[in-house]
Design a protein around this motif. Structure first.
Motif, short mmCIF file in Angstrom:
data_model
loop_
_atom_site.label_atom_id
_atom_site.label_comp_id
_atom_site.label_asym_id
_atom_site.label_seq_id
_atom_site.Cartn_x
_atom_site.Cartn_y
_atom_site.Cartn_z
N ARG A 57 0.98 -1.52 0.30
CA ARG A 57 0.34 0.01 0.13
C ARG A 57 0.61 1.34 -0.05
O ARG A 57 1.65 1.44 -0.48
CB ARG A 57 -0.39 0.09 1.45
CG ARG A 57 -2.45 -1.15 0.80
CD ARG A 57 -3.17 -0.71 2.00
NE ARG A 57 -4.40 -0.86 1.96
CZ ARG A 57 -5.26 -1.00 1.41
NH1 ARG A 57 -5.51 -0.23 0.42
NH2 ARG A 57 -6.52 -2.23 1.20
N ASN A 58 0.82 2.30 0.76
CA ASN A 58 1.74 3.24 0.34
C ASN A 58 2.58 3.75 1.94
O ASN A 58 3.47 4.75 2.34
CB ASN A 58 0.21 4.77 0.69
CG ASN A 58 -0.25 4.69 2.43
OD1 ASN A 58 -0.82 3.55 2.34
ND2 ASN A 58 -0.44 5.77 2.42
N ALA A 79 -1.31 -1.30 -4.46
CA ALA A 79 -2.60 -1.31 -3.75
C ALA A 79 -2.79 0.04 -4.31
O ALA A 79 -3.33 0.71 -2.50
CB ALA A 79 -3.04 -2.20 -3.02
N GLY A 80 -2.86 1.10 -4.90
CA GLY A 80 -3.46 2.28 -5.18
C GLY A 80 -2.66 3.16 -5.80
O GLY A 80 -2.00 2.42 -7.36
N VAL A 81 -2.62 4.35 -6.22
CA VAL A 81 -2.31 5.20 -6.82
C VAL A 81 -0.94 5.84 -6.77
O VAL A 81 0.21 5.95 -7.47
CB VAL A 81 -3.64 6.50 -7.04
CG1 VAL A 81 -2.95 6.85 -8.30
CG2 VAL A 81 -5.35 5.58 -7.37
N GLY A 82 -1.05 6.89 -5.57
CA GLY A 82 0.20 7.33 -5.03
C GLY A 82 1.52 6.34 -5.33
O GLY A 82 1.80 5.32 -5.11
N ASN A 105 -9.84 2.80 -7.87
CA ASN A 105 -10.26 3.81 -6.39
C ASN A 105 -10.67 5.45 -6.38
O ASN A 105 -10.70 5.81 -5.82
CB ASN A 105 -9.38 3.80 -4.82
CG ASN A 105 -7.91 4.08 -5.53
OD1 ASN A 105 -7.88 4.83 -6.54
ND2 ASN A 105 -6.84 4.05 -4.77
N HIS A 288 -7.17 8.86 6.26
CA HIS A 288 -6.43 8.56 4.78
C HIS A 288 -7.49 7.39 4.43
O HIS A 288 -6.61 6.18 3.87
CB HIS A 288 -5.25 7.75 5.05
CG HIS A 288 -4.49 8.27 3.61
ND1 HIS A 288 -3.44 8.50 3.63
CD2 HIS A 288 -5.26 8.10 1.87
CE1 HIS A 288 -2.96 7.90 1.91
NE2 HIS A 288 -4.10 7.70 0.94
N ALA A 291 -9.74 6.02 -0.42
CA ALA A 291 -10.35 5.18 -1.56
C ALA A 291 -10.48 3.70 -0.67
O ALA A 291 -10.53 2.52 -0.85
CB ALA A 291 -8.63 4.36 -1.78
C1 MLT Z 1 -3.90 5.77 -3.39
O1 MLT Z 1 -2.85 5.62 -3.61
O2 MLT Z 1 -4.73 4.97 -3.78
C2 MLT Z 1 -4.81 5.80 -2.05
O3 MLT Z 1 -4.36 7.29 -1.26
C3 MLT Z 1 -4.72 4.76 -1.13
C4 MLT Z 1 -3.79 4.27 -0.55
O4 MLT Z 1 -2.74 4.46 -1.08
O5 MLT Z 1 -4.21 3.14 0.20
#
Ligand code: MLT
Length: 328
Positions: A57-58, A79-82, A105, A288, A291
């Protein structure tokens, strides 16, 4: 972590996810999964010695150092965007595929942003708290209507666009600042939105919402000076990355009445230490959760599982950030 069907061969290290993306691949691979793995650098390093895939994740900091200790790694699935927690350049140099879940998400984040905007405009959090205490204060919680107001969106990627469409349906005007786009960009023209320079957007918007990735250029993009340049009746919302905002600058601006309120779903440090923003009557804080809807998490998990499975079976990844097949 997932690990492979080849006995004793570790295939993937993984940060905790619910639902788990490993259920299907777990039939074929050995898996190592632990929720706090991101916080145990030594353990992560040990597990990565034999891992072929890393799912994060992040919170897991995927540094060049860590990658140097992962000689068999073929894919890092975010598993996410950032991507601010992953050294994508180092991964690319080592020939490791990096994937993310850009289409999974964004709706969830846009909807949370919209919810925070309404919550700020109608004092929903303090109104609930006061009513739950047994009081009935109606005049104190007189709010503002969003229809007819201007929403300034900083960063016009997927989430910014989804938010714009939803805010327009509420009768808001849309102003956009994105350094990559101009007024004539089709995305802006189609929405009949207005592109503005950053400083002009801050002065013109009733609500400013931030949707930029965290990079060296966007770190502390919003500090005291930017908040002081906003309207004293304005609201600020951040559902992107905490590091984009200098929280002491925001706290000072709120204290001086330079803006009317703020909502932060993301923080400079996560989890944060209690500071000036916690307990501030005009601030909404969430952990946070942008998502975190069931549908979004399901899509995230499916996307991650699909790409890990594809790469480990010699097929190209679909949601790749650098290249679609390992080059090592
Ligand atoms: C993302 O970057 O997809 C969201 O902030 C969710 C996450 O990092 O888990």
């Amino acid at each position: 972590m997932l690990t492979s069907g080849i006995p004793n061969r570790r295939t993937a290290a993984m940060q905790d996810l619910t639902p788990s993306p490993i259920e299907a691949p777990a039939n074929h691979y050995a898996v190592y999964q632990r929720s706090n793995l991101w916080n145990s650098a030594d353990e992560l390093r040990t597990e990565l010695k034999t891992a072929r895939a890393l799912i994060v994740r992040n919170q897991t900091c995927v540094t060049s150092d860590l990658l140097a200790a992962a000689p068999q790694l073929e894919i890092i699935a975010r598993a996410g965007v950032g991507l601010d927690n992953i050294d994508v350049e180092a991964a690319s140099q080592l020939g490791i595929v990096v994937t993310s879940t850009p289409n999974a998400n964004s709706i969830a984040v846009a909807e949370l942003t919209l919810g925070l905007m309404f919550a700020l405009a109608r004092h929903l959090v303090p109104a609930h708290a006061a009513t739950a205490q047994g009081t009935w204060q109606r005049q104190e919680f007189t709010g503002v209507e969003l229809a007819g107001q201007t929403l300034g969106i900083v960063g016009f990627g997927r989430i910014g666009r989804l938010l714009a469409v939803r805010a327009m349906a509420c009768g808001m005007h849309i102003a956009i600042h994105d350094p990559i786009l101009t007024q004539t960009a089709s995305e802006i023209e189609t929405l009949q939105a207005k592109w503005l320079p950053f400083e002009s957007l801050l002065a013109a918007a009733d609500v400013v919402s931030c949707h930029v990735p965290l990079t060296a250029d966007t770190h502390h993009l919003f500090d005291y000076g930017q908040f002081a340049a906003m309207r004293p009746t304005g609201f600020f919302i951040n559902t992107s990355r905490g590091g984009v905002v200098c929280e002491t600058g925001l706290a000072r601006a709120l204290q001086e009445g330079r803006l009317a309120g703020a909502a932060l779903d993301v923080r400079e440090t996560e989890p944060p230490t209690k500071g000036a923003l916690e307990g501030h009557e005009n601030v909404i804080l969430t952990p946070h959760i942008g998502a975190f809807t069931e549908a979004a998490q399901q899509r995230v998990v499916e996307s991650v599982a699909r790409d890990v499975q594809r790469v480990l079976t010699g097929q190209p990844a679909t949601e790749y950030v650098n290249f679609d097949r390992p080059r090592r």
